[in-house]
Structures are given as C-alpha cells and as structure tokens.
Design an enzyme around this catalytic site. Structure first.
Site, PDB file in Angstrom:
ATOM      1  N   HIS A 283      17.405 -10.986  -0.170  1.00 25.63           N
ATOM      2  CA  HIS A 283      17.645 -10.900  -1.621  1.00 25.63           C
ATOM      3  C   HIS A 283      17.762  -9.418  -1.958  1.00 25.63           C
ATOM      4  O   HIS A 283      18.695  -8.753  -1.527  1.00 25.63           O
ATOM      5  CB  HIS A 283      16.504 -11.633  -2.333  1.00 25.63           C
ATOM      6  CG  HIS A 283      16.691 -11.867  -3.793  1.00 25.63           C
ATOM      7  ND1 HIS A 283      17.859 -11.611  -4.459  1.00 25.63           N
ATOM      8  CD2 HIS A 283      15.823 -12.355  -4.743  1.00 25.63           C
ATOM      9  CE1 HIS A 283      17.720 -11.924  -5.738  1.00 25.63           C
ATOM     10  NE2 HIS A 283      16.489 -12.370  -5.941  1.00 25.63           N
ATOM     11  N   HIS A 322      27.607 -14.230  -0.039  1.00 28.22           N
ATOM     12  CA  HIS A 322      26.803 -14.587  -1.203  1.00 28.22           C
ATOM     13  C   HIS A 322      26.797 -16.094  -1.350  1.00 28.22           C
ATOM     14  O   HIS A 322      27.803 -16.749  -1.079  1.00 28.22           O
ATOM     15  CB  HIS A 322      27.391 -13.948  -2.469  1.00 28.22           C
ATOM     16  CG  HIS A 322      26.420 -13.902  -3.597  1.00 28.22           C
ATOM     17  ND1 HIS A 322      26.244 -14.960  -4.459  1.00 28.22           N
ATOM     18  CD2 HIS A 322      25.564 -12.938  -3.981  1.00 28.22           C
ATOM     19  CE1 HIS A 322      25.318 -14.628  -5.334  1.00 28.22           C
ATOM     20  NE2 HIS A 322      24.875 -13.416  -5.078  1.00 28.22           N
ATOM     21  N   ASP A 378      25.124  -5.320  -3.023  1.00 27.82           N
ATOM     22  CA  ASP A 378      24.307  -4.404  -2.229  1.00 27.82           C
ATOM     23  C   ASP A 378      25.101  -3.534  -1.275  1.00 27.82           C
ATOM     24  O   ASP A 378      24.545  -2.620  -0.675  1.00 27.82           O
ATOM     25  CB  ASP A 378      23.271  -5.207  -1.427  1.00 27.82           C
ATOM     26  CG  ASP A 378      22.218  -5.785  -2.337  1.00 27.82           C
ATOM     27  OD1 ASP A 378      21.801  -5.080  -3.262  1.00 27.82           O
ATOM     28  OD2 ASP A 378      21.822  -6.951  -2.125  1.00 27.82           O
TER      29      ASP A 378
HETATM   30  N1  CMC Z   1      27.169 -11.657   8.182  1.00 23.81           N
HETATM   31  C1  CMC Z   1      27.662 -12.510   9.108  1.00 23.81           C
HETATM   32  N2  CMC Z   1      27.823 -13.831   8.918  1.00 23.81           N
HETATM   33  C2  CMC Z   1      27.461 -14.312   7.721  1.00 23.81           C
HETATM   34  C3  CMC Z   1      26.947 -13.483   6.700  1.00 23.81           C
HETATM   35  C4  CMC Z   1      26.818 -12.113   6.963  1.00 23.81           C
HETATM   36  N3  CMC Z   1      26.345 -11.287   6.030  1.00 23.81           N
HETATM   37  N4  CMC Z   1      26.672 -14.236   5.608  1.00 23.81           N
HETATM   38  C5  CMC Z   1      26.996 -15.495   5.939  1.00 23.81           C
HETATM   39  N5  CMC Z   1      27.477 -15.527   7.213  1.00 23.81           N
HETATM   40  C6  CMC Z   1      28.000 -16.716   7.908  1.00 23.81           C
HETATM   41  C7  CMC Z   1      26.884 -17.616   8.374  1.00 23.81           C
HETATM   42  O1  CMC Z   1      26.462 -17.283   9.687  1.00 23.81           O
HETATM   43  C8  CMC Z   1      27.543 -18.966   8.295  1.00 23.81           C
HETATM   44  O2  CMC Z   1      28.410 -19.098   9.388  1.00 23.81           O
HETATM   45  P1  CMC Z   1      28.520 -20.532  10.159  1.00 23.81           P
HETATM   46  O3  CMC Z   1      28.988 -21.489   9.106  1.00 23.81           O
HETATM   47  O4  CMC Z   1      29.473 -20.303  11.254  1.00 23.81           O
HETATM   48  O5  CMC Z   1      27.123 -20.828  10.639  1.00 23.81           O
HETATM   49  C9  CMC Z   1      28.443 -18.867   7.064  1.00 23.81           C
HETATM   50  O6  CMC Z   1      28.746 -17.458   6.958  1.00 23.81           O
HETATM   51  C10 CMC Z   1      27.791 -19.348   5.787  1.00 23.81           C
HETATM   52  O7  CMC Z   1      26.606 -18.584   5.571  1.00 23.81           O
HETATM   53  P2  CMC Z   1      25.226 -19.135   5.030  1.00 23.81           P
HETATM   54  O8  CMC Z   1      24.103 -18.386   5.696  1.00 23.81           O
HETATM   55  O9  CMC Z   1      25.210 -20.629   5.094  1.00 23.81           O
HETATM   56  O10 CMC Z   1      25.333 -18.712   3.510  1.00 23.81           O
HETATM   57  P3  CMC Z   1      24.150 -18.702   2.471  1.00 23.81           P
HETATM   58  O11 CMC Z   1      24.750 -19.024   1.165  1.00 23.81           O
HETATM   59  O12 CMC Z   1      22.990 -19.527   2.926  1.00 23.81           O
HETATM   60  O13 CMC Z   1      23.650 -17.186   2.510  1.00 23.81           O
HETATM   61  C11 CMC Z   1      23.373 -14.914   2.049  1.00 23.81           C
HETATM   62  C12 CMC Z   1      23.962 -16.232   1.561  1.00 23.81           C
HETATM   63  C13 CMC Z   1      23.545 -13.863   0.938  1.00 23.81           C
HETATM   64  C14 CMC Z   1      21.855 -15.066   2.304  1.00 23.81           C
HETATM   65  C15 CMC Z   1      24.103 -14.487   3.337  1.00 23.81           C
HETATM   66  O14 CMC Z   1      25.480 -14.325   3.098  1.00 23.81           O
HETATM   67  C16 CMC Z   1      23.500 -13.221   3.939  1.00 23.81           C
HETATM   68  O15 CMC Z   1      22.514 -13.279   4.674  1.00 23.81           O
HETATM   69  N6  CMC Z   1      24.096 -12.008   3.628  1.00 23.81           N
HETATM   70  C17 CMC Z   1      23.537 -10.786   4.087  1.00 23.81           C
HETATM   71  C18 CMC Z   1      22.375 -10.390   3.212  1.00 23.81           C
HETATM   72  C19 CMC Z   1      22.830  -9.861   1.867  1.00 23.81           C
HETATM   73  O16 CMC Z   1      23.753  -9.061   1.774  1.00 23.81           O
HETATM   74  N7  CMC Z   1      22.136 -10.305   0.799  1.00 23.81           N
HETATM   75  C20 CMC Z   1      22.416  -9.857  -0.549  1.00 23.81           C
HETATM   76  C21 CMC Z   1      22.936 -10.968  -1.400  1.00 23.81           C
HETATM   77  S1  CMC Z   1      23.538 -10.358  -2.979  1.00 23.81           S
HETATM   78  C22 CMC Z   1      22.176  -9.752  -3.814  1.00 23.81           C
HETATM   79  C23 CMC Z   1      21.082 -10.728  -4.034  1.00 23.81           C
HETATM   80  O17 CMC Z   1      21.343 -11.877  -4.402  1.00 23.81           O
HETATM   81  O18 CMC Z   1      19.944 -10.335  -3.862  1.00 23.81           O
END
Ligand code: CMC
Length: 462
Positions: A283, A322, A378
């Site tokens: 987050h 996101h 971010d």
């Molecule tokens: N790098 C590489 N792969 C990714 C990333 C990433 N940053 N984000 C998602 N994926 C992939 C993930 O591995 C999955 O692939 P597959 O379907 O092949 O398994 C697919 O994309 C869908 O991802 P998810 O994890 O199911 O998506 P989510 O909605 O659960 O997660 C998230 C959202 C923000 C936690 C995630 O994108 C992430 O970890 N990003 C990096 C951390 C980050 O930048 N966070 C800040 C978010 S914005 C500010 C805030 O809200 O605080």
C-alpha cells in the site's frame, strides 16, 4: 418465494423484471429473484437460499473484497479502465491545477468547495491547531533513535485519543469537526517530530505565518535561521502531491479506518488503524520500495535483466499495477509533470533516468501490457521525496499526511450512513470440530513453532 422477492420494495419503489437476477439453486430446484440495484446484488438476499429449514443459508465468499462494495460513498470516483479520478465530482487535474490541499480537504470532508470566508476560517482553524501537547514531544523522545517514522506516527496518532477524550462522543458534530481540524493540523507536526527524532535534531515548533506545506518544510528542515523561508516551487509541488494523495475511495487503509471506526471507537484510534494499513509495502510502503528497486537496478543497462527477473517472478515491479486502475494512474501522470519543477530547485536525481527508461520498456512489453500494469502514484513520488532530501523511511509518512483528510471524510460519511453496522465478515470454517481435550502427558508433538535464539538473549528485543 421468487414472486415475493421480486415485489420487495427497497425504498426505491417496486422492482421491475429488468432489475432482478434469477437464480436457480440446483441443489433444490428452487428459483429466486434477487433485486439488482446500482449494478449490485445484496449478499444478504442470498441468505434465503437454503437446502433445509435449519440451513444457515447461502453466503458469498470474496477474500480481499475483489468484487464486493462495502458501502455507498459520494466522496471519490475512480474509473479504473479510463484512468479517471474525481473528488466530489471535480477532476483531479483541475484540483491539482487550481486548488490547494487544505481547500481539497474541506471539499472532501464537507462535500462542497468552500466560499472565500469559509476557506479563510478553515485555514485559520487548521493553522492554530498545529501545536501538540508537550507530553507528546516526550512520548516521541521515548522511541529508539532508529525507530521507523511510520511506527512513531502510528503510535502518536493513537496517543492523541488520550489527550482529547471527548472525541469519543462521535455523535457530536462539533467534536467530529474538532477531531478533523486537530488531525489535519497535527499530523504534519507529528511527522516532522519523528523525522527530527531520527536525526537527533531538536524539534521545530509550527510557524503560523507559513502555508500548510511551507510550515511542514520549516518543521522538517529549519536549522539556525531565525525564519525559515520555503522555496515556493517546493511548497507548490508538495501541495499538489498532497492533493493527489488525499483520497482514493475504498483502499486498504480507508477500509481499515471504516472497519475499525464501525466499532464506534474515537477518530484518533480509527485513524491509527489507517496509518497501520498504509505502512504495508503493498500500500503506502510502495513508494519506498520503488526507490530501493531503482537503487538495486543501478543503471539503465541493467533494466532488461531486471525486467526478466520480474517476469520470472523473482522480483516485483514496484510502483506498477493497481487493483482498480487498469490504465495509466492519472496521479502518476500529474506527479511526472512536477518532477522536473522539483529537480529545477534540488538538482537532477540520476534515478529519474532509470525510472523513465524502466517505464518505457515495461509499457513496451507484452507481459505488462497484457496484464494492464501501468505506473501508479508511487512510481515517481519517491523520486520527489528523495530530491527533497527525505530518507526513504519518511516516504510513507508523506502519504499519510494528506490521506488523513480522506480518512476523516470517509469516517464521517460512514457515521452518517443509516446502513452502518459494526463491520463483521463471515468465514468458511475449515478446521477440526468438537474434539476431546487430550491431557498433556498423552500428547504427541503435532506442531512446530519457529524459535529465534537472538530473541532469547537480546534484552532490547525483550
Ligand atoms: N510487478 C509484476 N507483476 C505484477 C505486478 C507488479 N507490480 N502487479 C501485478 N502483477 C501481476 C501479478 O503477478 C498477476 O499476474 P498473473 O495473473 O500472471 O499471476 C497479475 O499481474 C495481476 O496481479 P494481482 O496481484 O492479482 O493484482 P492485485 O490487484 O491483487 O494487486 C497491487 C494490486 C497494487 C498490490 C499489485 O499490482 C502490486 O503488488 N504492485 C506493486 C506494489 C505497488 O506499487 N503498490 C502501490 C499501489 S498504488 C498506491 C496504494 O494504493 O497504496
């Protein structure tokens, strides 16, 4: 049963055939009509679906709330597919171009833009509540020199509830207003005290002559000068960053504030829950992780290798992706525009070249485009914070300061909502049932717990 359900009047008149969902339970052959309102079905309407009279009824299962609306809200609108963000209907681009953070805070909490008189009064109130009780200062002094500033912020915001016990009267609108003013006013002071504590520098008291962001820069960076004069370009950049971070509908920390607030605890305790949630690396902690990632990549030449490791799931591309945005995060676009203005004052950060190239390559890569992974808020904010000379530990604190207004607005809205009840999800129980207690002498070891020798001998670790 079906007809009865179709006739149900939910305050909005009789449901028409088009506003229902017909569900057939193949276990019983029974058919039900479930009302559809605002593109949503009520999970409680499924409880009537039973296989037997004593059956609990059907539940919905949605870990991480991937497809569950937990409230009605009129504060923040996001169209994740189109990359749109609006506060109370005003596009984020217009607010960043023409407003200030304090005006936006008013808009979020009270629902409309203030008149000039209302704004002056609001700014006066916030400015005159920036001091904290001297005991809070002593409380901060009690932390170890290397305590994480988010940990200190979490504890001090929670501690404020003991200084303002009347805030627990959450039905009193004046108390709620005072809590809003105090929180928005004092959070920057607590944040700056935490920063100065880490450096072993004396705390700087607020300066009422300065703007909200200008005062924060003063509390952070004032040294021997009698009067700190913030650079107006940095003041504006900070104000814009804070507008961008003020609210973001039902994100993890806002959900925590609403969840904890639904127990009717005082607002300071509910906000502390928000800070705790924001602390996490997925987050608010992501901006810190972006800078650490850019440090690890070291140079533009190493980007292809890094992206390969991301695709092999050995790394995560921090600052990308996101839960809601499946397009360029509009906040990232605005921040990127301000990066150059900040660097004009502070000098260029070489990590920017890595970030720009990393973004370009990722957006050219099928792995990221097919998953709709774009830069989020971010990705560039950490570079601005670093240019301001902030240690990475402070980055999430920089997110918590403006999110305070969003948390308050959401908490207030929750208290006004007639449908609010204590948040209490259900579970699918997967454990053992009704076992006989085994006397200790008759047990075999079935579990292993981790043991760390250092914890047993490090007196500081307790
Ligand atoms: N790098 C590489 N792969 C990714 C990333 C990433 N940053 N984000 C998602 N994926 C992939 C993930 O591995 C999955 O692939 P597959 O379907 O092949 O398994 C697919 O994309 C869908 O991802 P998810 O994890 O199911 O998506 P989510 O909605 O659960 O997660 C998230 C959202 C923000 C936690 C995630 O994108 C992430 O970890 N990003 C990096 C951390 C980050 O930048 N966070 C800040 C978010 S914005 C500010 C805030 O809200 O605080």
């Amino acid at each position: 049963m079906a007809e009865e359900q179709a006739q149900r009047d939910d305050g909005g008149g009789l449901a028409t055939a088009r506003d229902t969902l017909t569900v057939t339970d193949n276990r019983t052959g029974e058919t039900y009509d479930i009302e559809v309102t605002d593109g949503t079905v009520r999970a409680m309407d499924f409880r009537q679906i039973k296989v037997a009279e004593d059956d609990f009824g059907l539940m919905t299962y949605d870990p991480a709330f991937m497809n569950t609306a937990s409230c009605r809200s009129s504060i923040c609108f996001i169209d994740g597919e189109a990359g749109v963000l609006e506060y109370r209907g005003y596009p984020i681009e217009q607010l960043c171009g023409q407003s200030t953070y304090l005006e936006v805070a008013y808009l979020l909490i009270y629902g409309e833009l203030p008149t000039e008189e209302q704004l002056d009064e609001w700014v006066f109130e916030i400015t005159h509540h920036t001091f904290v009780h001297e005991n809070i200062k002593k409380f901060v002094e009690g932390f170890r020199y290397d305590a994480h500033p988010m940990g200190m912020l979490l504890a001090t915001i929670g501690a404020l509830s003991t200084f303002y016990p009347d805030a627990k009267n959450i039905d009193d609108t004046l108390e709620r207003h005072m809590a809003a003013v105090r929180l928005i006013a004092k959070v920057p002071t607590l944040a700056a005290f935490a920063y100065r504590h880490n450096l072993g520098l004396p705390y700087v008291y607020p300066d009422n002559d300065l703007s909200y962001p200008g005062n924060f820069l003063s509390m952070m960076f004032k040294m021997t000068e009698t009067k700190y004069e913030p650079d107006p370009r940095l003041e504006r950049a900070l104000d814009v960053l804070w507008i961008l971070h003020a609210d973001h509908e039902q994100n993890c920390s806002t959900n925590a504030v609403r969840g904890v607030g639904s127990s009717e605890v005082d607002p300071y305790s509910a906000m502390a829950a928000g800070v705790a949630a924001l602390y996490g690396p997925l987050h608010g902690g992501a901006n810190e992780q972006v800078v650490r990632m850019l440090e690890r990549i070291e140079s533009v030449e190493n980007i292809p290798g890094f992206l390969e490791r991301v695709k092999n799931r050995e790394e995560r591309l921090m600052g990308f992706g996101h839960r809601v945005y499946k397009n360029y995060d509009p906040r990232a676009r605005i921040i990127k525009e301000h990066v150059d203005q900040v660097f004009a004052v502070t000098g260029r950060n070489p990590k920017l070249d890595i970030a720009v190239e990393l973004e370009k390559r990722a957006l050219d890569d099928e792995y990221f485009t097919s998953r709709k992974l774009y830069p989020n808020v971010d990705f560039y904010s950490g570079l601005i914070y670093e240019a301001l000379n902030l240690p990475t530990d402070m980055f999430t604190v920089m997110f918590a300061i403006p999110r305070t207004s969003g948390w308050i607005a959401q908490w207030d809205e929750m208290l006004e909502d007639e449908e609010t009840k204590i948040a209490r999800p259900r579970q699918i129980y997967t454990g053992a049932r009704t076992r006989d207690y085994t006397p200790i002498g008759e047990r075999t070891q079935l579990t292993d717990k981790p043991t760390a020798e250092t914890h047993l001998i490090d007196p500081a670790a307790g």
